[in-house]
Write an enzyme that holds these catalytic residues in place. Structure first.
Site, mmCIF file in Angstrom:
data_model
loop_
_atom_site.group_PDB
_atom_site.id
_atom_site.type_symbol
_atom_site.label_atom_id
_atom_site.label_comp_id
_atom_site.label_asym_id
_atom_site.label_seq_id
_atom_site.Cartn_x
_atom_site.Cartn_y
_atom_site.Cartn_z
ATOM 1 N N GLU A 177 10.345 -0.949 -4.594
ATOM 2 C CA GLU A 177 10.161 0.826 -5.148
ATOM 3 C C GLU A 177 12.349 0.851 -4.560
ATOM 4 O O GLU A 177 12.030 1.896 -4.013
ATOM 5 C CB GLU A 177 9.591 1.610 -3.918
ATOM 6 C CG GLU A 177 8.117 0.983 -4.165
ATOM 7 C CD GLU A 177 7.169 1.786 -3.499
ATOM 8 O OE1 GLU A 177 6.545 2.568 -3.063
ATOM 9 O OE2 GLU A 177 6.183 1.016 -4.838
ATOM 10 N N GLU A 195 2.458 -2.675 -9.055
ATOM 11 C CA GLU A 195 1.302 -2.518 -8.245
ATOM 12 C C GLU A 195 0.863 -0.864 -8.635
ATOM 13 O O GLU A 195 1.202 -0.189 -9.613
ATOM 14 C CB GLU A 195 2.291 -2.282 -7.007
ATOM 15 C CG GLU A 195 1.281 -1.513 -5.506
ATOM 16 C CD GLU A 195 2.288 -1.006 -4.662
ATOM 17 O OE1 GLU A 195 3.203 -1.369 -4.247
ATOM 18 O OE2 GLU A 195 1.531 -0.308 -3.626
HETATM 19 C C1 147 Z 1 3.563 1.851 -2.055
HETATM 20 C C2 147 Z 1 3.755 0.479 -1.278
HETATM 21 O O1 147 Z 1 4.559 -0.388 -2.743
HETATM 22 C C3 147 Z 1 2.729 -0.011 -0.719
HETATM 23 O O2 147 Z 1 3.085 -2.006 0.479
HETATM 24 C C4 147 Z 1 1.759 1.190 -0.010
HETATM 25 O O3 147 Z 1 2.679 1.265 0.560
HETATM 26 C C5 147 Z 1 1.520 1.561 -0.830
HETATM 27 C C6 147 Z 1 0.521 2.376 -0.673
HETATM 28 O O4 147 Z 1 -0.399 3.984 -1.559
HETATM 29 O O5 147 Z 1 2.198 2.628 -2.158
HETATM 30 O O6 147 Z 1 4.263 2.492 -2.407
HETATM 31 C C7 147 Z 1 4.499 4.255 -2.958
HETATM 32 C C8 147 Z 1 5.158 5.120 -2.319
HETATM 33 C C9 147 Z 1 4.876 6.287 -3.219
HETATM 34 C C10 147 Z 1 4.288 6.284 -3.872
HETATM 35 C C11 147 Z 1 3.890 5.407 -4.765
HETATM 36 C C12 147 Z 1 3.246 3.719 -4.158
HETATM 37 N N1 147 Z 1 4.376 7.743 -4.936
HETATM 38 O O7 147 Z 1 4.782 8.304 -4.174
HETATM 39 O O8 147 Z 1 3.557 7.734 -5.867
#
Ligand code: 147
Length: 636
Positions: free
Chosen positions: A166, A250
């Site tokens: 991310e 993911e």
């Molecule tokens: C994701 C991460 O990649 C994972 O490691 C874990 O932390 C997961 C938990 O929900 O989240 O990171 C995201 C951060 C922001 C969003 C989605 C996933 N978002 O805002 O849509």
């Protein structure tokens, strides 16, 4: 495709045409990242092996086709920090942490499982050195190559490697990564970009042909949405025109029980809506203290290594409906994919030799039974097919993943609402029968002098939230101690915790107790040590709970730290209000000093910190002397 019924009475028809086109299926997987597997490795046998069977063993449970792991960076990556293999340019330790073990266990059960790896953060020396350091350096590429060397030492072949979780992309860095993989004999490792959101990577790929050429797979996160029902999972036409595999690299973050229905959608709809050929769930198993963020988000749950209790629930069986009936390398059958008029969706896949097929249908959103006639053509076998079903509207595990007889091409099926079905010509499916022991609290008193832990390891149940705490010989006294070994700020991920903290114990059951630790400050007296209790959460720069801090300069402070709002109060990258804000940093933190004073501690000497909790009473002690007794209801 669904044909229009000639008469109202004729059921819709789905035809599996072996001669129809369809993309290559790359597999369904799950992610061990953010310390999500931390407590699993400390499970007792035989429970630990049974859990691994439920996740990886073919014909037993989730039968995962891809395991994606975090390349640890000694920095918080959601529910804790995972250790790095290379903390300085001259350091190399290929045995830290639990991901090597996990990959070995997965391969032992299924030698065909694919492995994927990605970094969330990284040691500071590999970073760009900016105010907001990035991993877009040559040093970081060397560091990833060294990680692949560790994998080879473990006899693990890595199939996929990404850039920065991310963290979006740097095209030239990906070009250099791709080149370095070739130069070091890892030319068969597929490069994934960019494990971020909204297909933003397409634009820089279009602008930089070398970048586009360096990318083997375009992987995007949360293509079906975030913490929602995961109804639609589209991709832009420009992505589909690239001629590269597209992955939902993911998805998930939902609990293993209530998340099963959204997961069932997210296993098929990325292909139907967006031609994506892999879905990876975060997380593999919710194996962290469940007072930490995203409680229970995994295909299974296992956060009581002391009792051996675990949960193999409906998300596992929703996954099995695809994984137990297909293999990576199969192809989708595009004549049999789409949505059901009465609610639900379906996809079909066939083996490369067309001797087998499986059709997976979900009726999660249907409100009434619906009929469907299925036929096969184009060289696919026209004999009987077996039907498996799961009633995801039921909480009764006997209704999940059951064999429900056979059908023949030409038959009309009746699909009940709230179900997942698989029709297949394959065999060898099974439903594991291992049963969890009952949950139980961790009994007090609990103490650990680390004498049974190897130097350099993480002692059992001790779970780092940030930094790295390792067993070491004590300085200035006999026995073993725990030492925080990270001295340079790592390249952090997404604005999470940036303060070395480790936690241990039954955070959800313990309420009235006393906690103590012997601590020694090293260095020039600039540092401090804290003992925390009643820890009930962690987010951004806060560890929610009561803190007793003693500094090398002689002042102490008893304070509580509280998180406001919900776990999901975070910056969604598509929200313009979040521009420039790191994703996790918007959840407000409240700090309140409960008591403070001065006492000489200095460096190089041992001191005993103690906190006693009784209802809303908090008492703090230093070296047997009472520092303060206060009332704090915040964490009582
Ligand atoms: C994701 C991460 O990649 C994972 O490691 C874990 O932390 C997961 C938990 O929900 O989240 O990171 C995201 C951060 C922001 C969003 C989605 C996933 N978002 O805002 O849509």
């Amino acid at each position: 495709a669904l044909a229009c019924p000639a008469r109202a009475a004729a059921p819709p028809q789905v035809t599996l045409d072996g001669a129809a086109g369809g993309r290559v299926f790359d597999g369904v997987g799950a992610l061990s990242a953010g310390a999500s597997s931390r407590l699993l490795v400390d499970y007792p046998e035989p429970q630990r092996s049974r859990i691994l069977d439920y996740l990886f063993k073919p014909g037993y449970g989730a039968a995962l086709q891809i395991l994606k792991v975090e390349i640890g960076g000694d920095t918080n990556s959601t529910d804790g920090a995972e250790p790095s293999h290379m903390r300085t340019p001259s350091d190399l330790n290929c045995d830290r942490g639990y991901e090597w073990w996990l990959m070995e266990q997965a391969k032992a059960r299924n030698p065909r499982i694919k492995l994927s790896a990605l970094q969330w953060g990284a040691p500071g020396w590999t970073g760009s050195g900016d105010a907001r350091p990035t991993v877009w350096t040559d040093r970081n590429i060397d560091y990833l190559i060294a990680w692949l060397g560790c994998a080879a030492r473990h006899h693990l072949h890595i199939d996929y490697l990404g850039g920065w979780n991310e963290g979006y992309s740097n095209g030239d860095w990906f070009v250099r990564l791709h080149q370095a993989l070739r130069e070091h004999g890892y030319g068969d490792v597929k490069v994934v970009a960019d494990d971020s959101f909204n297909w933003d990577v397409l634009q820089p790929m279009a602008a930089n042909p070398a970048f586009a050429a360096a990318v083997d797979v375009v992987g995007q996160h949360y293509v079906c949405g975030y913490l929602s029902d995961y109804l639609h999972c589209p991709s832009p036409a420009a992505a589909q025109a690239l001629g590269k595999p597209l992955h939902a690299s993911e998805q998930g973050s939902l609990p293993y029980d209530s998340g099963a229905a959204p997961l069932a959608r997210a296993l098929s709809r990325p292909y139907i809506d967006g031609a994506m050929t892999s879905t990876i769930n975060w997380s593999l198993i919710a194996s962290w203290y469940d007072t930490m963020p995203f409680q229970a988000s995994g295909l299974m749950g296992a956060n009581e290594p002391w009792s051996g209790a675990y949960v193999a629930g409906p998300s596992l069986w929703a996954t099995a409906h695809t994984t137990q009936f297909t293999e990576p390398g199969w192809r989708y059958v595009d004549s049999a994919k789409g949505y059901l008029d009465g609610g639900g969706s379906y996809v079909a896949l066939r083996s490369p030799d067309s001797r087998d097929y499986s059709l997976i249908a979900e009726t999660i959103d249907a409100t009434a039974p619906q009929r469907l006639r299925f036929t096969v053509t184009g060289g696919l076998p026209d004999g009987p097919a077996t039907v498996w079903s799961s009633d995801l509207s039921s909480g009764d595990s006997r209704r999940w993943f059951v064999r429900a007889g056979t059908v023949r091409p030409g038959d009309t099926l009746t699909l009940a609402p709230g179900h997942v079905y698989t029709l297949t010509t394959t065999h060898g499916q099974g439903k594991g029968r291992a049963v969890s022991p009952p949950p139980a609290p961790l009994r007090l008193p609990y103490r650990d002098g680390f004498d049974s832990s190897a130097v350099g390891s993480a002692p059992r149940y001790v779970s780092d939230l940030d930094g790295a705490f390792e067993v070491a010989p004590c300085d200035g006294r006999p026995g073993r101690c725990l030492r925080q070994v990270i001295g340079e700020q790592p390249v952090w991920w997404n604005g999470w915790l940036r303060r070395p903290v480790t936690i241990v114990g039954d955070l959800k059951s313990w309420r009235d107790y006393e906690a103590g630790v012997d601590a020694r400050l090293d260095g020039d007296g600039d540092g401090w040590v804290e003992l925390l209790g009643r820890v009930d959460g962690q987010w951004a720069d806060a560890v929610s709970g009561i803190h007793l801090r003693v500094s090398g300069r002689g002042d102490w402070q008893l304070y509580d730290e509280n998180l406001q709002g919900q776990d999901s109060t975070l910056c969604v990258p598509s929200d313009p209000a979040c521009a420039g804000v790191e994703a996790q940093s918007r959840r407000p933190v409240q700090r309140r000093t409960l008591a403070a004073g001065r006492t000489p501690v200095g460096t190089g000497t041992w001191h005993r910190l103690r906190l006693r909790f009784s209802g809303d009473q908090v008492t703090a002690f230093l070296d047997g002397r009472r520092l303060a007794q206060v009332v704090s209801s915040a964490h009582a």
